[in-house]
Design an enzyme around this catalytic site. Structure first.
Site, mmCIF file in Angstrom:
data_model
loop_
_atom_site.group_PDB
_atom_site.id
_atom_site.type_symbol
_atom_site.label_atom_id
_atom_site.label_comp_id
_atom_site.label_asym_id
_atom_site.label_seq_id
_atom_site.Cartn_x
_atom_site.Cartn_y
_atom_site.Cartn_z
ATOM 1 C CE LYS A 253 79.262 -55.267 -9.369
ATOM 2 N NZ LYS A 253 78.538 -55.983 -8.295
ATOM 3 C CG ASN B 17 81.914 -59.193 -0.432
ATOM 4 O OD1 ASN B 17 80.707 -59.086 -0.648
ATOM 5 N ND2 ASN B 17 82.812 -59.256 -1.389
ATOM 6 C CE LYS C 117 84.643 -53.331 -3.886
ATOM 7 N NZ LYS C 117 83.410 -53.826 -4.461
ATOM 8 C CD GLU D 141 85.491 -57.592 -0.209
ATOM 9 O OE1 GLU D 141 85.207 -56.520 -0.781
ATOM 10 O OE2 GLU D 141 85.560 -58.686 -0.801
ATOM 11 C CD GLU E 274 81.084 -51.349 -6.493
ATOM 12 O OE1 GLU E 274 81.855 -51.237 -5.512
ATOM 13 O OE2 GLU E 274 80.665 -52.439 -6.914
ATOM 14 C CD GLU F 50 82.874 -54.639 1.169
ATOM 15 O OE1 GLU F 50 83.781 -54.091 1.802
ATOM 16 O OE2 GLU F 50 83.082 -55.515 0.306
ATOM 17 C CB SER F 51 78.109 -57.951 -1.854
ATOM 18 O OG SER F 51 79.361 -57.557 -2.322
HETATM 19 O O1 LIG Z 1 79.879 -58.380 -8.207
HETATM 20 C C1 LIG Z 1 80.351 -59.436 -8.664
HETATM 21 O O2 LIG Z 1 79.794 -60.135 -9.533
HETATM 22 C C2 LIG Z 1 81.673 -59.937 -8.169
HETATM 23 C C3 LIG Z 1 82.167 -61.138 -8.647
HETATM 24 C C4 LIG Z 1 83.391 -61.585 -8.234
HETATM 25 C C5 LIG Z 1 84.136 -60.871 -7.316
HETATM 26 C C6 LIG Z 1 83.648 -59.672 -6.823
HETATM 27 C C7 LIG Z 1 82.424 -59.209 -7.235
HETATM 28 N N1 LIG Z 1 81.927 -58.017 -6.769
HETATM 29 C C8 LIG Z 1 82.723 -57.050 -6.099
HETATM 30 C C9 LIG Z 1 82.019 -56.258 -5.124
HETATM 31 O O3 LIG Z 1 82.598 -56.078 -4.069
HETATM 32 C C10 LIG Z 1 80.709 -55.617 -5.415
HETATM 33 O O4 LIG Z 1 80.836 -54.914 -6.602
HETATM 34 C C11 LIG Z 1 80.216 -54.645 -4.362
HETATM 35 O O5 LIG Z 1 80.288 -55.174 -3.084
HETATM 36 C C12 LIG Z 1 78.765 -54.264 -4.668
HETATM 37 O O6 LIG Z 1 77.973 -55.435 -4.688
HETATM 38 P P1 LIG Z 1 76.497 -55.433 -5.270
HETATM 39 O O7 LIG Z 1 75.717 -54.384 -4.545
HETATM 40 O O8 LIG Z 1 75.972 -56.802 -4.978
HETATM 41 O O9 LIG Z 1 76.592 -55.135 -6.717
#
Ligand SMILES: O=C(O)c1ccccc1NCC(=O)[C@H](O)[C@H](O)COP(=O)(O)O
Length: 251
Positions: free
Chosen positions: A55, A180, A114, A159, A53, A210-211
């Site tokens: 980001k 997520n 996204k 999601e 991503e 995810e995340s």
């Molecule tokens: O990433 C955040 O801080 C966030 C806060 C509020 C709502 C959504 C958020 N993230 C969106 C996402 O889905 C993530 O960017 C994506 O899953 C990647 O996650 P990560 O690997 O933990 O950066």
């Protein structure tokens, strides 16, 4: 959806999303790149399917990256990413539809848009291979939004965060489902969420974790729990995106 049940940052994201205009004209994507096919190709080559991503920032990240999104994207692909995710949310994630367009033009892997899409017209902001639709925020609009995206030639990643949302997503016709690990009510990350929710996802769906995935061991943990692919943002953006992607791809 009751927006009072989410963290203040998420409420602010949704308020901004409600104000964002759609595109001027209805888009038609004729050459969408298949996400399931990209995952299958990565598997066939012995790579773990990773959606890397772009980001620039987020409510849970300190500071903002000023790196060029295309350079980041190219590094991620060079590191072995099967697909990319590009934030188009401007106010809280530093993204834009221009970033998305430039990245999709520069690479040949599928690119996920996204964003926090709430209205059909917002699908028309840019031609996308795959769009994210968040079950929690769409309520009864989920099925019509899936249909509207498919009518435009886009694939949809739905999601979810609970078994009940999996049921809603499947009933709405979802074929690509992302669990997520980040709870949007508290913004806390728990990889146990994927392990708990994944068994409810039908076998024939493409399933993403995810995340919050930050180490190769966590990639393996998500794969053992059934993930076909992983969506990873922060841990790839933090440091050398090519090396980081490669580490996850070869986990
Ligand atoms: O990433 C955040 O801080 C966030 C806060 C509020 C709502 C959504 C958020 N993230 C969106 C996402 O889905 C993530 O960017 C994506 O899953 C990647 O996650 P990560 O690997 O933990 O950066």
């Amino acid at each position: 959806m009751n927006s009072n049940e989410v963290a203040p940052a998420v409420r602010s994201i949704l308020d901004a999303a409600r104000e964002r205009p759609g595109g001027d004209e209805r888009v038609a994507v004729e050459d969408a790149r298949s996400l399931p096919a990209a995952f299958a190709a990565a598997e066939a080559e012995g790579r773990t399917p990773v959606v890397a991503e772009v980001k620039p920032t987020s409510p849970t990240t300190e500071g903002e990256s000023d790196a060029d999104p295309v350079e980041l994207a190219e590094e991620m692909v060079a590191g072995g990413a099967a697909a990319l995710s590009v934030l188009t949310e401007p106010e809280h994630f530093g993204g834009s539809v221009e970033h998305y367009e430039r990245v999709r033009e520069a690479v040949d892997v599928p690119v996920l848009r996204k964003d926090f899409l709430l209205e059909e017209a917002q699908l028309d902001a840019v031609e996308a291979d795959v769009v994210l639709l968040i079950a929690r925020f769409l309520g009864d609009d989920l099925a019509p939004m899936i249909e509207a995206a498919r009518d435009r030639g886009m694939q949809v990643l739905v999601e979810v965060h609970s078994e009940a949302e999996v049921e809603r997503a499947v009933a709405a016709g979802a074929e690509i489902i992302g669990v997520n690990n980040r709870d949007l009510a508290a913004l806390e990350v728990d990889l146990g969420t994927f392990e708990e929710v994944a068994p409810a996802v039908p076998e024939d769906a493409t399933l993403l974790a995810e995340s919050g995935i930050s180490t190769p061991a966590e990639v393996r943990r998500m794969r053992e729990a059934g993930a076909d692919g992983l969506l990873i943002g922060t841990a790839i953006m933090d440091g050398d995106p090519r090396e980081n992607t490669s580490e996850f791809v070869n986990a």
